[in-house]
Design an enzyme around this catalytic site. Structure first.
Site, PDB file in Angstrom:
ATOM      1  N   ARG A   2      -9.790  -6.332  -0.279  1.00 27.31           N
ATOM      2  CA  ARG A   2      -9.744  -7.346   0.778  1.00 27.31           C
ATOM      3  C   ARG A   2     -11.005  -7.334   1.639  1.00 27.31           C
ATOM      4  O   ARG A   2     -11.258  -8.278   2.379  1.00 27.31           O
ATOM      5  CB  ARG A   2      -8.468  -7.240   1.624  1.00 27.31           C
ATOM      6  CG  ARG A   2      -8.411  -6.073   2.542  1.00 27.31           C
ATOM      7  CD  ARG A   2      -7.055  -5.942   3.201  1.00 27.31           C
ATOM      8  NE  ARG A   2      -6.824  -6.896   4.288  1.00 27.31           N
ATOM      9  CZ  ARG A   2      -7.313  -6.786   5.515  1.00 27.31           C
ATOM     10  NH1 ARG A   2      -8.111  -5.760   5.823  1.00 27.31           N
ATOM     11  NH2 ARG A   2      -7.041  -7.677   6.439  1.00 27.31           N
ATOM     12  N   GLU A  61       2.467  17.545 -12.277  1.00 32.27           N
ATOM     13  CA  GLU A  61       1.891  18.357 -11.188  1.00 32.27           C
ATOM     14  C   GLU A  61       0.404  18.084 -10.997  1.00 32.27           C
ATOM     15  O   GLU A  61      -0.271  18.798 -10.263  1.00 32.27           O
ATOM     16  CB  GLU A  61       2.135  19.852 -11.449  1.00 32.27           C
ATOM     17  CG  GLU A  61       3.600  20.263 -11.369  1.00 32.27           C
ATOM     18  CD  GLU A  61       4.265  19.809 -10.079  1.00 32.27           C
ATOM     19  OE1 GLU A  61       3.674  19.979  -9.004  1.00 32.27           O
ATOM     20  OE2 GLU A  61       5.381  19.273 -10.161  1.00 32.27           O
ATOM     21  N   ASP A  82      -9.156  -6.285  12.665  1.00 27.40           N
ATOM     22  CA  ASP A  82      -8.053  -5.427  12.227  1.00 27.40           C
ATOM     23  C   ASP A  82      -8.020  -4.105  12.974  1.00 27.40           C
ATOM     24  O   ASP A  82      -9.067  -3.606  13.403  1.00 27.40           O
ATOM     25  CB  ASP A  82      -8.233  -5.066  10.740  1.00 27.40           C
ATOM     26  CG  ASP A  82      -7.806  -6.185   9.823  1.00 27.40           C
ATOM     27  OD1 ASP A  82      -7.016  -7.023  10.259  1.00 27.40           O
ATOM     28  OD2 ASP A  82      -8.275  -6.194   8.671  1.00 27.40           O
ATOM     29  N   PRO A 100      -2.281  14.601  -3.117  1.00 24.36           N
ATOM     30  CA  PRO A 100      -1.889  14.891  -1.727  1.00 24.36           C
ATOM     31  C   PRO A 100      -2.840  15.880  -1.060  1.00 24.36           C
ATOM     32  O   PRO A 100      -2.903  15.956   0.165  1.00 24.36           O
ATOM     33  CB  PRO A 100      -0.491  15.495  -1.845  1.00 24.36           C
ATOM     34  CG  PRO A 100      -0.040  15.261  -3.234  1.00 24.36           C
ATOM     35  CD  PRO A 100      -1.234  14.949  -4.082  1.00 24.36           C
TER      36      PRO A 100
HETATM   37  N1  SAM Z   1       2.259  19.167  -6.954  1.00 29.33           N
HETATM   38  C1  SAM Z   1       1.340  18.253  -6.381  1.00 29.33           C
HETATM   39  C2  SAM Z   1       1.001  18.698  -4.968  1.00 29.33           C
HETATM   40  O1  SAM Z   1       1.861  19.258  -4.298  1.00 29.33           O
HETATM   41  O2  SAM Z   1      -0.117  18.422  -4.508  1.00 29.33           O
HETATM   42  C3  SAM Z   1       1.933  16.859  -6.308  1.00 29.33           C
HETATM   43  C4  SAM Z   1       1.945  16.155  -7.605  1.00 29.33           C
HETATM   44  S1  SAM Z   1       2.586  14.523  -7.487  1.00 29.33           S
HETATM   45  C5  SAM Z   1       4.235  14.767  -7.961  1.00 29.33           C
HETATM   46  C6  SAM Z   1       1.902  13.703  -8.856  1.00 29.33           C
HETATM   47  C7  SAM Z   1       0.683  12.867  -8.574  1.00 29.33           C
HETATM   48  O3  SAM Z   1       1.006  11.839  -7.655  1.00 29.33           O
HETATM   49  C8  SAM Z   1      -0.498  13.563  -7.950  1.00 29.33           C
HETATM   50  O4  SAM Z   1      -1.247  14.306  -8.875  1.00 29.33           O
HETATM   51  C9  SAM Z   1      -1.285  12.381  -7.394  1.00 29.33           C
HETATM   52  O5  SAM Z   1      -1.993  11.710  -8.417  1.00 29.33           O
HETATM   53  C10 SAM Z   1      -0.154  11.483  -6.920  1.00 29.33           C
HETATM   54  N2  SAM Z   1       0.147  11.614  -5.480  1.00 29.33           N
HETATM   55  C11 SAM Z   1       1.279  12.094  -4.940  1.00 29.33           C
HETATM   56  N3  SAM Z   1       1.247  12.046  -3.607  1.00 29.33           N
HETATM   57  C12 SAM Z   1       0.053  11.512  -3.277  1.00 29.33           C
HETATM   58  C13 SAM Z   1      -0.589  11.210  -2.045  1.00 29.33           C
HETATM   59  N4  SAM Z   1      -0.003  11.471  -0.881  1.00 29.33           N
HETATM   60  N5  SAM Z   1      -1.812  10.660  -2.074  1.00 29.33           N
HETATM   61  C14 SAM Z   1      -2.421  10.400  -3.247  1.00 29.33           C
HETATM   62  N6  SAM Z   1      -1.872  10.668  -4.447  1.00 29.33           N
HETATM   63  C15 SAM Z   1      -0.645  11.213  -4.478  1.00 29.33           C
END
Ligand code: SAM
Length: 254
Positions: free
Chosen positions: A155, A113, A170, A86
């Site tokens: 795609r 995490e 698109d 994220p």
């Molecule tokens: N504690 C982390 C934070 O707040 O940034 C979030 C961890 S999340 C529960 C677990 C994993 O899901 C991340 O390490 C990532 O690989 C994936 N993930 C979650 N949200 C994402 C997003 N919006 N974009 C990309 N990957 C995401």
């Protein structure tokens, strides 16, 4: 294009057997290789996570296991490494296009995490590494984000879409649509439950149809994502169309 994915849930990628992605794989356009991260864990429980230094809730994925997995998967090669998180760079159509030009992508979706940050430091110095977010929300793991990215990238590969021109029209497509959402689309019948297809689309007049589509893309973008328009370049005809929406009292943003 070769795509490797290292994950504790390789089965999550079953949708890549379906539809366009499945066909692209069958045709050899897309070579997807899935790897179970736990194969690089050597304790009896195949543990891939541990408690975070500094305390706090949740678990962190262990660097030595990710390191061994990435080293084995890449060998002497150098794919572009994509780590979903994220806190990453936003994944957009422009990024999808950038990735579509790569011969080899390696995705490292995390759980818990996330991955110990030293893994990104290590491979950031050895490979081209991107930490990428698919949106401002938090998923339970990176697998769904990887599916999104693979589909958006694949795609765009030559031979995947039946009609290559469809990607050009698109929303967000580079060029004329870069900062626009695609407008409404219709098919037969011409009247359905009293709702008529806009007359111009039945006219066969290509110039008028193109202008109508452009106007509708502008109208929709002004309504739903006005900030996109501000980033783009508009022609005199576009500006005239926007002025006429406003003069007609259309609820478009100023
Ligand atoms: N504690 C982390 C934070 O707040 O940034 C979030 C961890 S999340 C529960 C677990 C994993 O899901 C991340 O390490 C990532 O690989 C994936 N993930 C979650 N949200 C994402 C997003 N919006 N974009 C990309 N990957 C995401």
């Amino acid at each position: 294009m070769r795509i490797d994915v290292i994950s504790i849930f390789p089965e999550y990628f079953a949708p890549l057997d379906v539809s366009l992605m499945g066909k692209a794989r069958a045709k050899g356009i897309l070579d997807v290789r899935l790897h179970q991260l736990r194969e690089w864990a050597h304790d009896v429980h195949k543990t891939v996570d541990d408690t975070p230094y500094g305390g706090g809730p949740g678990m962190v994925m262990k660097p030595e296991i990710w390191g061994a997995a990435i080293d084995d998967v890449i060998g002497e090669g150098s794919p572009r490494l994509v780590v979903p998180t994220p806190s990453g760079r936003p994944f957009t159509q422009a990024v999808a296009l950038e990735y579509a030009a790569e011969p080899w992508l390696l995705f490292a979706p995390a759980r818990y995490e996330g991955i110990d940050s030293r893994v990104m430091i290590e491979y950031g110095s050895r490979l081209r590494l991107d930490e990428v977010s698919i949106g401002d929300y938090v998923l339970a793991g990176g697998e769904a984000a990887v599916l999104v990215m693979i589909e958006a990238v694949a795609r765009l590969l030559p031979g995947v879409l039946g009609n290559a021109v469809s990607a050009v029209d698109d929303s967000f497509a580079p060029g004329a649509m870069e900062n626009l959402l695609e407008g409404p689309v219709f098919t037969k019948p011409p009247v359905w439950r009293g709702h008529e297809v806009p007359e111009v689309l039945l006219s066969g007049h290509h110039g008028k149809i193109a202008r109508w589509r452009r106007d509708e893309a502008l109208r929709r973008t002004l309504l739903k994502r006005p900030e996109l328009i501000e980033r783009g370049e508009l022609s005199a005809a576009d500006l005239k169309a926007i002025a006429s929406f406003r003069a007609d009292g259309d609820p478009v943003a100023d």
